[in-house]
Design a protein around this motif. Structure first.
Motif, PDB file in Angstrom:
ATOM      1  N   ASP A 128      11.429  -3.222  -3.422  1.00 27.82           N
ATOM      2  CA  ASP A 128      11.175  -3.936  -4.676  1.00 27.82           C
ATOM      3  C   ASP A 128      11.150  -5.447  -4.452  1.00 27.82           C
ATOM      4  OD1 ASP A 128      10.878  -1.632  -6.216  1.00 27.82           O
ATOM      5  OD2 ASP A 128      13.035  -1.451  -6.491  1.00 27.82           O
ATOM      6  N   LYS A 129      11.990  -5.938  -3.555  1.00 30.51           N
ATOM      7  CA  LYS A 129      11.969  -7.363  -3.218  1.00 30.51           C
ATOM      8  C   LYS A 129      10.636  -7.726  -2.559  1.00 30.51           C
ATOM      9  CE  LYS A 129      14.352 -10.883  -0.531  1.00 30.51           C
ATOM     10  NZ  LYS A 129      15.426 -11.176   0.399  1.00 30.51           N
ATOM     11  N   PHE A 130      10.153  -6.871  -1.669  1.00 35.34           N
ATOM     12  CA  PHE A 130       8.861  -7.087  -1.014  1.00 35.34           C
ATOM     13  C   PHE A 130       7.740  -7.163  -2.054  1.00 35.34           C
ATOM     14  CE2 PHE A 130       5.042  -4.962   0.759  1.00 35.34           C
ATOM     15  CZ  PHE A 130       4.691  -5.877   1.744  1.00 35.34           C
ATOM     16  N   TYR A 131       7.735  -6.227  -3.005  1.00 34.26           N
ATOM     17  CA  TYR A 131       6.713  -6.238  -4.059  1.00 34.26           C
ATOM     18  C   TYR A 131       6.789  -7.528  -4.887  1.00 34.26           C
ATOM     19  CZ  TYR A 131       5.932  -1.200  -3.289  1.00 34.26           C
ATOM     20  OH  TYR A 131       5.637   0.026  -2.764  1.00 34.26           O
ATOM     21  N   ARG A 132       7.998  -7.911  -5.274  1.00 35.49           N
ATOM     22  CA  ARG A 132       8.159  -9.137  -6.080  1.00 35.49           C
ATOM     23  C   ARG A 132       7.676 -10.372  -5.326  1.00 35.49           C
ATOM     24  NH1 ARG A 132      13.050  -6.759  -7.246  1.00 35.49           N
ATOM     25  NH2 ARG A 132      14.154  -8.205  -5.863  1.00 35.49           N
ATOM     26  N   CYS A 133       7.998 -10.464  -4.043  1.00 34.26           N
ATOM     27  CA  CYS A 133       7.573 -11.621  -3.240  1.00 34.26           C
ATOM     28  C   CYS A 133       6.054 -11.742  -3.176  1.00 34.26           C
ATOM     29  CB  CYS A 133       8.129 -11.516  -1.824  1.00 34.26           C
ATOM     30  SG  CYS A 133       9.887 -11.852  -1.711  1.00 34.26           S
ATOM     31  N   HIS A 134       5.364 -10.609  -3.302  1.00 38.17           N
ATOM     32  CA  HIS A 134       3.905 -10.607  -3.255  1.00 38.17           C
ATOM     33  C   HIS A 134       3.289 -10.530  -4.657  1.00 38.17           C
ATOM     34  CE1 HIS A 134       4.807 -10.199   0.879  1.00 38.17           C
ATOM     35  NE2 HIS A 134       3.586  -9.884   1.252  1.00 38.17           N
ATOM     36  N   ARG A 135       4.142 -10.706  -5.663  1.00 38.08           N
ATOM     37  CA  ARG A 135       3.709 -10.698  -7.070  1.00 38.08           C
ATOM     38  C   ARG A 135       2.964  -9.428  -7.452  1.00 38.08           C
ATOM     39  NH1 ARG A 135       2.224 -16.982  -6.945  1.00 38.08           N
ATOM     40  NH2 ARG A 135       4.360 -17.698  -7.176  1.00 38.08           N
ATOM     41  N   SER A 136       3.452  -8.324  -6.924  1.00 41.37           N
ATOM     42  CA  SER A 136       2.859  -7.023  -7.231  1.00 41.37           C
ATOM     43  C   SER A 136       3.612  -6.376  -8.391  1.00 41.37           C
ATOM     44  CB  SER A 136       2.952  -6.112  -6.002  1.00 41.37           C
ATOM     45  OG  SER A 136       2.585  -4.795  -6.344  1.00 41.37           O
TER      46      SER A 136
ATOM     47  N   GLY B 169       2.486  20.037   0.382  1.00 38.65           N
ATOM     48  CA  GLY B 169       2.382  18.820   1.159  1.00 38.65           C
ATOM     49  C   GLY B 169       2.956  17.587   0.488  1.00 38.65           C
ATOM     50  N   GLN B 170       2.284  16.470   0.675  1.00 38.81           N
ATOM     51  CA  GLN B 170       2.719  15.171   0.162  1.00 38.81           C
ATOM     52  C   GLN B 170       1.583  14.532  -0.637  1.00 38.81           C
ATOM     53  OE1 GLN B 170       5.739  13.556   0.767  1.00 38.81           O
ATOM     54  NE2 GLN B 170       6.528  15.283   1.924  1.00 38.81           N
ATOM     55  N   TRP B 171       1.939  13.747  -1.642  1.00 38.11           N
ATOM     56  CA  TRP B 171       0.972  13.014  -2.451  1.00 38.11           C
ATOM     57  C   TRP B 171       1.224  11.525  -2.234  1.00 38.11           C
ATOM     58  CZ3 TRP B 171      -3.146  14.580  -5.141  1.00 38.11           C
ATOM     59  CH2 TRP B 171      -3.733  13.680  -6.031  1.00 38.11           C
ATOM     60  N   LEU B 172       0.178  10.789  -1.888  1.00 38.37           N
ATOM     61  CA  LEU B 172       0.297   9.352  -1.703  1.00 38.37           C
ATOM     62  C   LEU B 172       0.410   8.696  -3.085  1.00 38.37           C
ATOM     63  CD1 LEU B 172       0.143   6.859   0.184  1.00 38.37           C
ATOM     64  CD2 LEU B 172      -2.325   6.909  -0.168  1.00 38.37           C
ATOM     65  N   THR B 173       1.554   8.057  -3.346  1.00 37.08           N
ATOM     66  CA  THR B 173       1.770   7.441  -4.656  1.00 37.08           C
ATOM     67  C   THR B 173       1.715   5.914  -4.612  1.00 37.08           C
ATOM     68  OG1 THR B 173       4.177   7.496  -4.348  1.00 37.08           O
ATOM     69  CG2 THR B 173       3.171   9.351  -5.524  1.00 37.08           C
ATOM     70  N   GLY B 174       1.725   5.346  -3.418  1.00 39.54           N
ATOM     71  CA  GLY B 174       1.648   3.902  -3.308  1.00 39.54           C
ATOM     72  C   GLY B 174       1.339   3.451  -1.904  1.00 39.54           C
ATOM     73  N   LEU B 175       0.532   2.395  -1.812  1.00 37.63           N
ATOM     74  CA  LEU B 175       0.187   1.806  -0.527  1.00 37.63           C
ATOM     75  C   LEU B 175      -0.016   0.324  -0.769  1.00 37.63           C
ATOM     76  CD1 LEU B 175      -0.621   2.145   2.458  1.00 37.63           C
ATOM     77  CD2 LEU B 175      -2.949   2.594   1.664  1.00 37.63           C
ATOM     78  N   PHE B 176       0.747  -0.501  -0.067  1.00 36.23           N
ATOM     79  CA  PHE B 176       0.641  -1.938  -0.253  1.00 36.23           C
ATOM     80  C   PHE B 176       0.776  -2.633   1.072  1.00 36.23           C
ATOM     81  CE2 PHE B 176       2.065  -6.190  -1.299  1.00 36.23           C
ATOM     82  CZ  PHE B 176       1.305  -6.507  -2.423  1.00 36.23           C
TER      83      PHE B 176
END
Length: 64
Positions: free
Chosen positions: A18-26, A57-64
């Motif tokens: 979440d810190k990574f997302y905030r730093c990139h204004r996502s 399997g797996q579902w891709l829910t996010g990629l940044f």
């Protein structure tokens, strides 16, 4: 340039995402039900991938 390292992020370290997302204004935020993978370079997160378990399997829910 240091190599990129990929690893599964344990739930205890989820606030780093979440810190990574905030730093990139996502507007993205981690979800408790998702499995998080990160790419790190020089001990910094440079990319994230979120997966959610689904039948078969797996579902891709996010990629940044």
């Amino acid at each position: 340039m240091s190599p990129i390292r990929y690893r599964h992020l344990p739930p205890l370290l989820r606030p780093l995402i979440d810190k990574f997302y905030r730093c990139h204004r996502s507007p993205m935020r981690s979800q408790a039900s998702d499995e998080i993978w990160v790419a790190e370079q020089a001990h910094e997160i440079v990319a994230t991938l979120s997966l959610r378990a689904v039948t078969g399997g797996q579902w891709l829910t996010g990629l940044f």
